[in-house]
Design a protein around this motif. Sequence first.
Motif, PDB file in Angstrom:
ATOM      1  N   GLU A   8       0.836  -1.201   0.000  1.00  0.00           N
ATOM      2  CA  GLU A   8       0.000   0.000   0.000  1.00  0.00           C
ATOM      3  C   GLU A   8       0.872   1.253   0.000  1.00  0.00           C
ATOM      4  O   GLU A   8       0.597   2.226  -0.710  1.00  0.00           O
ATOM      5  CB  GLU A   8      -0.933   0.021   1.212  1.00  0.00           C
ATOM      6  CG  GLU A   8      -2.079  -0.966   1.140  1.00  0.00           C
ATOM      7  CD  GLU A   8      -1.656  -2.384   1.507  1.00  0.00           C
ATOM      8  OE1 GLU A   8      -0.609  -2.546   2.183  1.00  0.00           O
ATOM      9  OE2 GLU A   8      -2.347  -3.339   1.097  1.00  0.00           O
ATOM     10  N   GLU A  61       2.423   1.750  -3.494  1.00  0.00           N
ATOM     11  CA  GLU A  61       1.503   2.118  -4.568  1.00  0.00           C
ATOM     12  C   GLU A  61       1.138   3.593  -4.543  1.00  0.00           C
ATOM     13  O   GLU A  61       0.597   4.123  -5.512  1.00  0.00           O
ATOM     14  CB  GLU A  61       0.246   1.237  -4.510  1.00  0.00           C
ATOM     15  CG  GLU A  61       0.523  -0.125  -5.139  1.00  0.00           C
ATOM     16  CD  GLU A  61      -0.614  -1.113  -4.946  1.00  0.00           C
ATOM     17  OE1 GLU A  61      -1.568  -0.797  -4.215  1.00  0.00           O
ATOM     18  OE2 GLU A  61      -0.527  -2.199  -5.541  1.00  0.00           O
ATOM     19  N   ALA A  79       1.724  -1.308  -9.709  1.00  0.00           N
ATOM     20  CA  ALA A  79       1.207  -2.364  -8.833  1.00  0.00           C
ATOM     21  C   ALA A  79       2.350  -2.819  -7.941  1.00  0.00           C
ATOM     22  O   ALA A  79       3.510  -2.776  -8.341  1.00  0.00           O
ATOM     23  CB  ALA A  79       0.680  -3.536  -9.646  1.00  0.00           C
ATOM     24  N   ALA A 111       3.304  -5.825  -4.633  1.00  0.00           N
ATOM     25  CA  ALA A 111       2.831  -6.945  -3.809  1.00  0.00           C
ATOM     26  C   ALA A 111       4.006  -7.576  -3.081  1.00  0.00           C
ATOM     27  O   ALA A 111       5.106  -7.674  -3.631  1.00  0.00           O
ATOM     28  CB  ALA A 111       2.138  -7.979  -4.689  1.00  0.00           C
ATOM     29  N   HIS A 133      -2.262  -7.875  -5.094  1.00  0.00           N
ATOM     30  CA  HIS A 133      -1.929  -7.337  -6.417  1.00  0.00           C
ATOM     31  C   HIS A 133      -0.724  -8.034  -7.046  1.00  0.00           C
ATOM     32  O   HIS A 133      -0.101  -7.508  -7.953  1.00  0.00           O
ATOM     33  CB  HIS A 133      -1.668  -5.824  -6.332  1.00  0.00           C
ATOM     34  CG  HIS A 133      -2.901  -5.048  -5.972  1.00  0.00           C
ATOM     35  ND1 HIS A 133      -2.855  -3.856  -5.277  1.00  0.00           N
ATOM     36  CD2 HIS A 133      -4.209  -5.308  -6.182  1.00  0.00           C
ATOM     37  CE1 HIS A 133      -4.072  -3.419  -5.084  1.00  0.00           C
ATOM     38  NE2 HIS A 133      -4.927  -4.287  -5.626  1.00  0.00           N
ATOM     39  N   GLU A 153      -0.668  -8.459 -10.911  1.00  0.00           N
ATOM     40  CA  GLU A 153      -0.281  -7.286 -11.693  1.00  0.00           C
ATOM     41  C   GLU A 153       1.204  -6.974 -11.489  1.00  0.00           C
ATOM     42  O   GLU A 153       1.911  -6.641 -12.442  1.00  0.00           O
ATOM     43  CB  GLU A 153      -1.110  -6.062 -11.298  1.00  0.00           C
ATOM     44  CG  GLU A 153      -2.590  -6.164 -11.626  1.00  0.00           C
ATOM     45  CD  GLU A 153      -3.376  -6.925 -10.557  1.00  0.00           C
ATOM     46  OE1 GLU A 153      -2.835  -7.089  -9.434  1.00  0.00           O
ATOM     47  OE2 GLU A 153      -4.493  -7.384 -10.854  1.00  0.00           O
ATOM     48  N   ALA A 154       1.663  -7.082 -10.245  1.00  0.00           N
ATOM     49  CA  ALA A 154       3.048  -6.708  -9.948  1.00  0.00           C
ATOM     50  C   ALA A 154       4.039  -7.614 -10.673  1.00  0.00           C
ATOM     51  O   ALA A 154       5.109  -7.178 -11.082  1.00  0.00           O
ATOM     52  CB  ALA A 154       3.293  -6.751  -8.442  1.00  0.00           C
ATOM     53  N   TRP A 194      -7.554 -14.381  -8.977  1.00  0.00           N
ATOM     54  CA  TRP A 194      -6.560 -14.187  -7.921  1.00  0.00           C
ATOM     55  C   TRP A 194      -7.330 -13.751  -6.680  1.00  0.00           C
ATOM     56  O   TRP A 194      -8.408 -13.165  -6.809  1.00  0.00           O
ATOM     57  CB  TRP A 194      -5.567 -13.104  -8.342  1.00  0.00           C
ATOM     58  CG  TRP A 194      -4.312 -13.075  -7.505  1.00  0.00           C
ATOM     59  CD1 TRP A 194      -4.087 -12.265  -6.436  1.00  0.00           C
ATOM     60  CD2 TRP A 194      -3.152 -13.868  -7.670  1.00  0.00           C
ATOM     61  NE1 TRP A 194      -2.854 -12.507  -5.905  1.00  0.00           N
ATOM     62  CE2 TRP A 194      -2.240 -13.508  -6.653  1.00  0.00           C
ATOM     63  CE3 TRP A 194      -2.786 -14.878  -8.570  1.00  0.00           C
ATOM     64  CZ2 TRP A 194      -0.995 -14.087  -6.496  1.00  0.00           C
ATOM     65  CZ3 TRP A 194      -1.534 -15.446  -8.413  1.00  0.00           C
ATOM     66  CH2 TRP A 194      -0.651 -15.057  -7.390  1.00  0.00           C
ATOM     67  N   ASP A 218      -8.359 -11.496  -3.412  1.00  0.00           N
ATOM     68  CA  ASP A 218      -8.389 -10.045  -3.337  1.00  0.00           C
ATOM     69  C   ASP A 218      -8.037  -9.561  -1.936  1.00  0.00           C
ATOM     70  O   ASP A 218      -7.693 -10.359  -1.037  1.00  0.00           O
ATOM     71  CB  ASP A 218      -9.749  -9.509  -3.793  1.00  0.00           C
ATOM     72  CG  ASP A 218     -10.882 -10.085  -2.971  1.00  0.00           C
ATOM     73  OD1 ASP A 218     -10.643 -10.397  -1.786  1.00  0.00           O
ATOM     74  OD2 ASP A 218     -12.000 -10.247  -3.520  1.00  0.00           O
TER      75      ASP A 218
END
Lengths: 239, 415
Positions: free
Chosen positions: B100, B103, B110, B112, B148, B151-152, B162, B164
């Motif tokens: 977080e 980002e 992205a 993670a 994420h 995406e990462a 995936w 959440d």
Amino acid sequence: MTVLDLLGAAEEVHDRAPVVELRGVTRQFPGDPPVHALHPTDLTVRAGEYLSVVGPSGSGKSTLLHLLGLLDSPTDGEYLLDGRPTSGAGERERAALRATRIGFVFQAFHLLPHRTVLENVLLATVYSGVPRAERRERAVAALERVGLAHRLDFLPTVLSGGERQRTAVARAVVARPAVLLADEPTGNLDSASSESVLALFDELHAEGLTLLVITHDDEVSARAQRRVRIADGRLQEIA
Amino acid sequence: MTAVTDRVAPGDRYGVRDLLAEAAAGVGARPGRLLLTILGTVLGIASVVVTVGLAQTAAVQINQQFDAVAATQAVASAATSPGRDGQERALARLPWDAAERAERIAGVEAAALVSEVDLAGADVSAVPVHDPSAPRTSAPPVLAAGPHALEALQGRLQQGRWFDAGHDARGDRVAVLGADAARRLGVQRVDRQPSVFVGDRAYQVVGIVDDVARRTDLLGAVILPTGTARADLGLAAADELHLHVAIGSGPVVGEQLPLALDPNEPDTFTVGVPPTTSRVRDSVQADVSTIFLALGGVALLVGGVGIANVTLLSVLERVGEIGLRRALGATRRQIAAQFVVESVVIGLLGGLVGAALGVAVVVVVSAAQSWTPILELGMVGLAVLAGGGIGLLAGLYPALKAASVEPIAALRGGV
């Protein structure tokens, strides 16, 4: 041309201004002992004269020619070309005098082998300041004058000896020099070619050109109006 | 010598036009020799043009490859230092909300966390039954990842989804399988809501991932949400923070990310970010160019010596011509200028042919590699001028030699 005309012409000559005048000109080459290539010499060539200098090899002929052609400088004495003293002239002035006042004809022709006959003649106009617009016209006229109008675009390598020498004569006269200096002009030619070149000299003389021919050949020298013999660096007029 | 020269109009004196015409005639007199003379310069200029052209072309191609993965991937982890017993120990811990925090930085698309989970001997299987007669198999590794991570890591799902942020926060017992792990565990479809067992706990399989750009070990692993792994398996610390960043944002992210992770001790994190594109190009150009430029320089030197040699030879051959020109009224300066200009023209010709040859080679090589040929046009013009410069330098000594020729001696021989 009659005998009377010739006599008249001869009298006229004495009134004309000298083109070439040597006053006590000497040329020594340094060495031990120094070599006297030319002893103190006086010589006057007037406008329109045809003079030959005859002498065996080693007599100082070439030294005299180099001095007259401003390719060499005298050790002593004064050389007046067109009435102007040349002893104080610098390298650039001498080059300019050679370009405008003197025409050379050499025994070895000295034509550039990769240039056409016309280009070889044009070469002389480049350095002598012939007006750009007139250069080609005058070179063609000079070649017509020596009878080579049909050879303009030929390379010298395909010409006969006589034609090559006549090309060289055209190159020498194209800048309208005060005097034409010829160094053994027939030395590399057979008798027929020699005759054609000497006949050309006669014609040019008749048209008023001043000629000075240096040769070891008495026959060639006999064609001249006035003859000078050179031996051991001393000049002597032949009556 | 004012008396003689003043009579000639300035435009009719021996000028630049005459000089160029005489030099051109001199150069063109021997076409065969001209070819040999310019050969060295041609090769030198061509090799320099090829070197620079291929370096420029290759640099752009390499950048395009970098753009795909490397230029958009970054990773952060806790810095380590050797402890007293010689083992590497982490100096800090990635915070659980590292993704977080990351980002929020401009350029991070992205982020993670990815961590390995220590199972402490627990088994991983698709069935909860312990069959004493079945042969023991090694369990697939278990990884914990953030919501994420797909995406990462630029991953692709074969089927399902995936997990959440909700799964992660609640510690839900869900799992995503790597394609290899799914095959080993006998899971083919997620729409039948299969489960895998880690130890005695069942985890519902929600998706199967079959491609990732980084951390390809994901494909052979059972992936749990980080929150679930902390709650059920006692995950103590996250290993790595993976980021997908915008192209060109690497240096900015690299500077800001440690501060975002721990403003008090930013030095305790190491961040690997992609270099900017220009830095990539610079380093590639430097590597490729240096040695070939050196070779080109040597070839140019040889070319210059070649011109000097042939021009000097030509001066000796043309002594008769020089003598004649002097007798016709050329000054020493005019003779020197003619030979210098001839040499410059030869050099320019060599530069022109060499540059053309170099451009052709760059185009052909690029075509063979299916690259886009890239070559600065100014460089090509400069290469031609360099040929002229070499000709100028090479012509100086022969020109001085020509100017010092004495007409009397020169006229004794033939032309």
